[in-house]
Design a protein around this motif. Structure first.
Motif, PDB file in Angstrom:
ATOM      1  N   UNK A 123       1.060  -0.898  -0.314  1.00 27.50           N
ATOM      2  CA  UNK A 123      -0.040  -0.255  -0.280  1.00 27.50           C
ATOM      3  C   UNK A 123       0.388   1.228  -0.088  1.00 27.50           C
ATOM      4  N   UNK A 124       0.205   2.176  -1.278  1.00 20.01           N
ATOM      5  CA  UNK A 124       1.325   3.503  -0.769  1.00 20.01           C
ATOM      6  C   UNK A 124       1.362   3.661   0.260  1.00 20.01           C
ATOM      7  N   UNK A 125       2.210   4.089   0.084  1.00 18.31           N
ATOM      8  CA  UNK A 125       1.878   5.443   1.468  1.00 18.31           C
ATOM      9  C   UNK A 125       2.781   6.625   1.686  1.00 18.31           C
ATOM     10  N   UNK A 126       2.034   8.449   0.832  1.00 10.21           N
ATOM     11  CA  UNK A 126       2.699   9.279   0.737  1.00 10.21           C
ATOM     12  C   UNK A 126       3.283   9.046  -0.143  1.00 10.21           C
ATOM     13  N   UNK A 127       2.912   9.754  -1.569  1.00  9.89           N
ATOM     14  CA  UNK A 127       3.249   9.231  -2.685  1.00  9.89           C
ATOM     15  C   UNK A 127       4.474  10.979  -2.995  1.00  9.89           C
ATOM     16  N   UNK A 128       2.924  11.529  -2.609  1.00  8.30           N
ATOM     17  CA  UNK A 128       4.294  12.997  -2.401  1.00  8.30           C
ATOM     18  C   UNK A 128       4.571  13.390  -1.469  1.00  8.30           C
ATOM     19  N   UNK A 141     -12.903   7.596   2.805  1.00  5.51           N
ATOM     20  CA  UNK A 141     -14.188   7.671   2.289  1.00  5.51           C
ATOM     21  C   UNK A 141     -13.565   7.670   0.545  1.00  5.51           C
ATOM     22  N   UNK A 142     -13.067   8.376   0.362  1.00  9.26           N
ATOM     23  CA  UNK A 142     -12.664   8.741  -1.684  1.00  9.26           C
ATOM     24  C   UNK A 142     -11.415   7.852  -1.886  1.00  9.26           C
ATOM     25  N   UNK A 143     -10.443   6.890  -0.969  1.00  7.05           N
ATOM     26  CA  UNK A 143      -9.327   6.242  -1.147  1.00  7.05           C
ATOM     27  C   UNK A 143     -10.104   4.594  -1.131  1.00  7.05           C
ATOM     28  N   UNK A 144     -11.215   4.900  -0.306  1.00  7.76           N
ATOM     29  CA  UNK A 144     -11.568   3.155  -0.333  1.00  7.76           C
ATOM     30  C   UNK A 144     -12.495   2.941  -1.588  1.00  7.76           C
ATOM     31  N   UNK A 145     -12.854   3.461  -2.496  1.00 10.93           N
ATOM     32  CA  UNK A 145     -13.226   3.642  -3.794  1.00 10.93           C
ATOM     33  C   UNK A 145     -12.526   2.583  -4.660  1.00 10.93           C
ATOM     34  N   UNK A 146     -10.928   3.111  -4.499  1.00  8.04           N
ATOM     35  CA  UNK A 146      -9.894   1.951  -6.031  1.00  8.04           C
ATOM     36  C   UNK A 146      -9.272   1.368  -4.985  1.00  8.04           C
ATOM     37  N   UNK A 147      -9.426   0.965  -4.288  1.00  8.51           N
ATOM     38  CA  UNK A 147      -8.836  -0.533  -3.415  1.00  8.51           C
ATOM     39  C   UNK A 147      -7.444  -0.621  -3.315  1.00  8.51           C
ATOM     40  N   UNK A 148      -7.173   0.498  -2.675  1.00 11.99           N
ATOM     41  CA  UNK A 148      -5.491   0.422  -2.582  1.00 11.99           C
ATOM     42  C   UNK A 148      -5.029   1.391  -3.708  1.00 11.99           C
ATOM     43  N   UNK A 149      -5.990   1.178  -4.798  1.00 11.96           N
ATOM     44  CA  UNK A 149      -4.958   2.313  -6.109  1.00 11.96           C
ATOM     45  C   UNK A 149      -4.788   3.684  -5.931  1.00 11.96           C
ATOM     46  N   UNK A 150      -4.832   4.473  -6.681  1.00 15.78           N
ATOM     47  CA  UNK A 150      -4.495   5.811  -6.164  1.00 15.78           C
ATOM     48  C   UNK A 150      -5.055   6.516  -7.480  1.00 15.78           C
ATOM     49  N   UNK A 151      -6.412   6.939  -6.998  1.00 19.58           N
ATOM     50  CA  UNK A 151      -7.262   8.393  -8.631  1.00 19.58           C
ATOM     51  C   UNK A 151      -5.834   9.329  -8.872  1.00 19.58           C
TER      52      UNK A 151
END
Length: 231
Positions: free
Chosen positions: A1-6, A88-98
């Motif tokens: 799971x990505x942590x703090x990509x920026x 809630x926003x991130x949950x939609x992407x199942x661990x991915x990143x919008x």
């Protein structure tokens, strides 16, 4: 799971006393105890200098789990609410990143900065010019290259950049503005408070990829009203 990509620059973490890293750690612990589950969200809020987004007179309260005034009748949201909406926003992407996220209501810029650490690019719209000017200064100070901002009526969204993978509204109207919802990708997600000042509910609207949307209620919240026009 990505942590703090920026990640924010190290200078952003300076603080002392009530604005120290210890104060941020206590806030992160409070969020976890209050039901926030996504470790990415908790880590980003732990590392975001909330005191940079409020008047110096309020710095001692920066890491309390409460909303605070930022002028012009607006507030910086309670950290738990920022965390819950982001989660809630991130949950939609199942661990991915919008990759493209639209925010309606820049305010202090705090929600945009939290999002910017976790998504590809944030497009944020603010109707009050002075608030946007201050937020832009903070974005520059934090060295954020993936936030674009616009002074405009938030109810219009940002049609030139549509469609968006995700949309978040930080003010509450009686309904989601149709022009904003139209800018959501068919398989995207929108998170927003809806209702009157005395009774608001946080909604999550998910696209099924086929042109239909599924709506979920995520609990009671309290936000400033969603207004049209510019100021």
């Amino acid at each position: 799971m990505t942590m703090n990509i920026h990640p924010l620059p190290p200078s952003a973490f300076k603080g002392e006393g009530m604005t120290s890293q210890r104060a941020r750690d206590r806030l992160a612990a409070t969020l976890k105890e209050s039901g926030i589950r996504d470790p990415r969200v908790i880590e980003v809020i732990r590392n975001t200098p909330r005191h940079h987004f409020i008047d110096q007179a309020l710095h001692s309260r920066a890491y309390e789990n409460t909303a605070l005034p930022i002028g012009h009748g607006q507030t910086i949201s309670q950290p738990w609410v920022v965390a819950r909406m982001t989660e809630a926003l991130l949950e939609h992407f199942n661990g991915g990143v919008p990759q493209k996220v639209l925010e309606i209501g820049t305010g202090s810029g705090y929600q945009a900065v939290v999002l910017a650490a976790l998504v590809g690019q944030v497009f944020t719209v603010e109707r009050i010019e002075e608030l946007l000017r201050q937020a832009r200064r903070r974005f520059r100070q934090l060295g954020l290259a993936n936030v674009r901002s616009r002074h405009d009526d938030g109810k219009l969204g940002w049609p030139d950049q549509a469609p968006f993978d995700a949309i978040i509204l930080t003010a509450a109207g009686d309904a989601i503005p149709s022009q904003v919802l139209d800018q959501l990708s068919p398989d995207g997600v929108l998170v927003a408070p809806v209702g009157s000042p005395s009774s608001q509910t946080l909604l999550r609207i998910r696209g099924d990829g086929q042109g239909d949307f599924i709506q979920e209620e995520l609990g009671a919240v309290s936000f400033v009203p969603l207004l049209g026009g510019i100021g």
